[in-house]
Design an enzyme around this catalytic site. Structure first.
Site, mmCIF file in Angstrom:
data_model
loop_
_atom_site.group_PDB
_atom_site.id
_atom_site.type_symbol
_atom_site.label_atom_id
_atom_site.label_comp_id
_atom_site.label_asym_id
_atom_site.label_seq_id
_atom_site.Cartn_x
_atom_site.Cartn_y
_atom_site.Cartn_z
ATOM 1 N N GLU A 40 -8.482 43.485 3.529
ATOM 2 C CA GLU A 40 -9.380 42.487 2.934
ATOM 3 C C GLU A 40 -10.173 41.708 3.980
ATOM 4 O OE1 GLU A 40 -6.956 40.269 0.156
ATOM 5 O OE2 GLU A 40 -6.236 42.092 -0.803
ATOM 6 N N GLU A 88 -3.476 50.468 -4.380
ATOM 7 C CA GLU A 88 -2.832 49.423 -5.195
ATOM 8 C C GLU A 88 -3.254 49.523 -6.660
ATOM 9 O OE1 GLU A 88 -3.277 45.483 -3.499
ATOM 10 O OE2 GLU A 88 -3.109 46.228 -1.451
HETATM 11 O O1 G3I Z 1 10.409 35.478 -2.786
HETATM 12 C C1 G3I Z 1 9.929 34.172 -3.116
HETATM 13 C C2 G3I Z 1 10.948 33.456 -3.952
HETATM 14 O O2 G3I Z 1 12.111 33.254 -3.187
HETATM 15 C C3 G3I Z 1 10.360 32.120 -4.416
HETATM 16 O O3 G3I Z 1 11.241 31.499 -5.277
HETATM 17 C C4 G3I Z 1 9.049 32.340 -5.130
HETATM 18 C C5 G3I Z 1 8.371 31.038 -5.534
HETATM 19 O O4 G3I Z 1 6.974 31.122 -5.508
HETATM 20 O O5 G3I Z 1 8.166 33.028 -4.262
HETATM 21 C C6 G3I Z 1 8.663 34.309 -3.900
HETATM 22 O O6 G3I Z 1 7.718 34.922 -3.065
HETATM 23 C C7 G3I Z 1 6.543 35.349 -3.699
HETATM 24 C C8 G3I Z 1 6.426 36.860 -3.498
HETATM 25 O O7 G3I Z 1 5.189 37.316 -3.979
HETATM 26 C C9 G3I Z 1 7.541 37.631 -4.192
HETATM 27 O O8 G3I Z 1 7.464 37.451 -5.573
HETATM 28 C C10 G3I Z 1 5.367 34.656 -3.035
HETATM 29 O O9 G3I Z 1 5.395 33.279 -3.337
HETATM 30 C C11 G3I Z 1 4.072 35.253 -3.513
HETATM 31 O O10 G3I Z 1 2.998 34.694 -2.758
HETATM 32 C C12 G3I Z 1 4.088 36.748 -3.298
HETATM 33 O O11 G3I Z 1 2.897 37.256 -3.851
HETATM 34 C C13 G3I Z 1 2.498 38.533 -3.383
HETATM 35 C C14 G3I Z 1 1.077 38.430 -2.826
HETATM 36 O O12 G3I Z 1 0.589 39.714 -2.492
HETATM 37 C C15 G3I Z 1 1.057 37.580 -1.552
HETATM 38 O O13 G3I Z 1 1.814 38.160 -0.527
HETATM 39 C C16 G3I Z 1 2.552 39.505 -4.548
HETATM 40 O O14 G3I Z 1 3.913 39.731 -4.895
HETATM 41 C C17 G3I Z 1 1.913 40.836 -4.145
HETATM 42 O O15 G3I Z 1 1.812 41.676 -5.279
HETATM 43 C C18 G3I Z 1 0.523 40.586 -3.595
HETATM 44 O O16 G3I Z 1 0.005 41.818 -3.163
HETATM 45 C C19 G3I Z 1 -1.362 41.834 -2.782
HETATM 46 C C20 G3I Z 1 -1.515 42.831 -1.655
HETATM 47 O O17 G3I Z 1 -0.646 42.506 -0.606
HETATM 48 C C21 G3I Z 1 -2.964 42.898 -1.166
HETATM 49 N N1 G3I Z 1 -3.876 43.156 -2.248
HETATM 50 C C22 G3I Z 1 -3.750 42.275 -3.404
HETATM 51 C C23 G3I Z 1 -2.311 42.283 -3.915
HETATM 52 C C24 G3I Z 1 -2.170 41.448 -5.155
HETATM 53 O O18 G3I Z 1 -2.441 40.084 -4.887
#
Ligand code: G3I
Length: 358
Positions: free
Chosen positions: A155, A261
Site C-alpha cells: 500500500e 487478499e
Molecule cells: O489481537 C488483538 C487482541 O488481543 C485485542 O483484544 C484486540 C482489540 O482491538 O485487537 C487484536 O488485534 C487486532 C488484530 O487485527 C487481530 O484481530 C488489531 O487490533 C487489528 O488492528 C488487526 O487488524 C488487522 C489489520 O490488517 C491491521 O493489521 C486485520 O485483522 C487484518 O485483516 C488487516 O489486514 C489488512 C492487510 O494486512 C493489508 N490489506 C488490507 C487488509 C484488511 O485491512
C-alpha cells in the site's frame, strides 16, 4: 541499532491431521479442496493461534489451501513491537504449520504504513533508514528458504489516484525507501519472490496507472521486483470488465501476479475504519447465487488474463463469514467469503471452484 532476536519457538504445533489431498476413489472424483481443483496455488490468510485451537478451521485450512499467509503475525508491530528485539514466535509457528502440511508460505508484509510499532514515529530519517534496512535484512534472513515470497512493500500508493501515500517512510525517506526495501530483501534471500502489493487497483484505473509507472521506474533502476499483488477486496458493484482490463495491463509487465487478499462484499465503504454503508442488511439465497457467479467470474478472469507462468495464485483474506475482518473494520454486516458463519461451503465456494476450470 542491532536486534536481539527472541528465540523462535515454532513448536506450538499440535497439528496431527495429514494433508487430505488424496483423491477419492469414486468414478467421478470430486476435488477434495480448492487446492486440488486449481492449476495454481490457492491461499488462505490465517491466525495461527486460532487455527491451532479450532479443529474445524484447521481442517478447512489443510483441505482447501496450498499456500498460507499470516493475517497479522508477520507485520512489523508483531515482530518488532519492543524496540531492539524481534519476536518470531507466532510467525515461526505459522511457517512450521505450512511446512508440516506441504503448503507454500507467503510473507506479509515487510514495509507497511499501518500496524507499526509506536517507536517508529519518533525516528529521525537516518535512524529510520538504518532501522528499516536492519529489520528487513534480519527478518528475511531468518526465514530464508522457508518463505517463498514477500509483500516487500504494501500500500505505498494513496488510497485513491496514482500518487504516493504520505507514510512515515515516504515522509522521511522519499520514494527511495522502496528500492532500499527490495534490494535489502533480495540480498537477504536471493530466491524469495518479491512483490509490491496494493488495493483498489482493480477498480481505480488511475491508481493502477500510478502503480505501473512506479513499477516501471523501479525496474529501470534495476530494483529487484518479481511480482505485483492485487489485494482484490472486491465489491459486488465493481465492474468485472474493469477488473479484467486492469489485470491484463498488469500481466503485460511479465511479472508474477498474486491475488493476495480476495473477498467480495455486497455493501460498500469509504476505505476508512468504521466507514461502511450497511445498505444491505440481510443476505438471501438469490444474493448468494449472484456472489457465486461473481466468484466464478473472478477466478476465470485470473486464469484467462494471467499467463500460466505468471500465476502466483489467489489468496483469500479470511475465508469464513464468521471471522471476516470486514465486519469489524468497516462496522457493517456482510458475507464476503466462501464459507458461512457455521463454516460450511457457500454457493460462492462452488462458484469459485467452477471458475478454476472444474
Ligand atoms: O489481537 C488483538 C487482541 O488481543 C485485542 O483484544 C484486540 C482489540 O482491538 O485487537 C487484536 O488485534 C487486532 C488484530 O487485527 C487481530 O484481530 C488489531 O487490533 C487489528 O488492528 C488487526 O487488524 C488487522 C489489520 O490488517 C491491521 O493489521 C486485520 O485483522 C487484518 O485483516 C488487516 O489486514 C489488512 C492487510 O494486512 C493489508 N490489506 C488490507 C487488509 C484488511 O485491512
Amino acid at each position: 541499532m542491532r536486534f536481539l532476536p527472541l528465540l523462535c519457538i515454532g513448536t506450538l504445533l499440535t497439528c496431527n491431521s495429514p494433508t487430505p489431498d488424496t483423491a477419492p476413489t469414486t468414478e467421478a472424483p470430486e476435488p477434495a479442496g480448492l487446492r486440488d481443483a486449481a492449476p495454481f496455488p490457492i491461499g488462505g490468510a490465517i491466525n495461527i493461534r486460532q487455527v491451532l485451537s479450532d479443529e474445524q478451521l484447521r481442517d478447512i485450512t489443510t483441505t482447501e489451501f496450498s499456500s498460507l499467509t499470516s493475517t497479522n503475525d508477520m507485520k512489523m508491530y508483531r515482530i518488532a513491537d519492543t524496540e531492539g528485539e524481534l519476536d518470531f514466535a507466532r510467525a515461526d509457528s505459522t511457517v512450521a504449520f505450512a511446512a508440516e502440511h506441504g503448503m507454500r508460505m507467503f510473507g506479509h508484509a515487510l514495509v507497511w504504513h499501518y500496524a507499526l510499532p509506536d517507536y517508529i514515529a519518533d525516528m529521525p530519517a537516518e535512524e529510520l533508514r538504518i532501522f528499516l534496512t536492519e529489520y528487513i535484512d534480519t527478518v528475511v534472513t531468518h526465514f530464508r528458504g522457508r518463505i517463498d515470497g514477500w509483500d516487500v512493500v504494501n500500500e505505498v500508493l494513496d488510497t485513491k489516484g496514482g500518487g504516493m501515500r504520505d507514510s512515515p517512510f515516504y515522509e522521511k525517506l522519499g520514494t527511495d525507501y522502496i528500492g532500499l526495501a527490495f534490494r535489502t530483501a533480495r540480498r537477504a534471500d536471493p530466491d524469495a519472490k518479491l512483490f509490491i502489493n496494493d488495493f483498489g487497483t482493480e477498480r481505480d484505473t488511475a491508481k493502477l496507472s500510478g502503480l505501473l509507472r512506479l513499477v516501471d521506474s523501479l525496474r529501470a533502476e534495476e530494483v529487484p521486483i518479481d511480482g505485483i499483488g492485487f489485494q482484490w477486496h472486491q465489491q459486488m458493484r465493481d465492474d468485472t470488465n474493469t477488473v479484467r482490463q486492469t489485470l491484463r495491463r498488469a500481466a503485460a509487465t511479465g511479472l508474477l501476479i498474486h491475488i493476495s487478499e480476495l473477498d467480495l462484499i455486497f455493501n460498500t465503504h469509504n476505505d476508512e475504519a468504521g466507514g461502511g454503508t450497511d445498505d444491505v442488511q440481510a443476505v438471501t439465497p438469490a444474493m448468494l447465487e449472484e456472489q457465486a457467479e461473481r466468484f466464478e467470474t473472478l477466478a476465470r478472469i485470473y486464469r484467462e488474463e494471467v499467463p500460466a507462468d505468471q500465476q502466483y495464485g489467489i489468496t483469500f483474506w479470511d475465508f469464513t463469514d464468521r471471522d471476516t475482518w470486514i465486519r469489524g473494520f468497516f462496522d457493517m454486516g456482510d458475507w464476503p467469503t466462501v464459507f458461512d458463519e457455521e463454516l460450511a461451503r457457500k454457493p460462492g465456494y462452488y462458484g469459485f471452484r467452477r471458475g478454476l476450470g472444474e
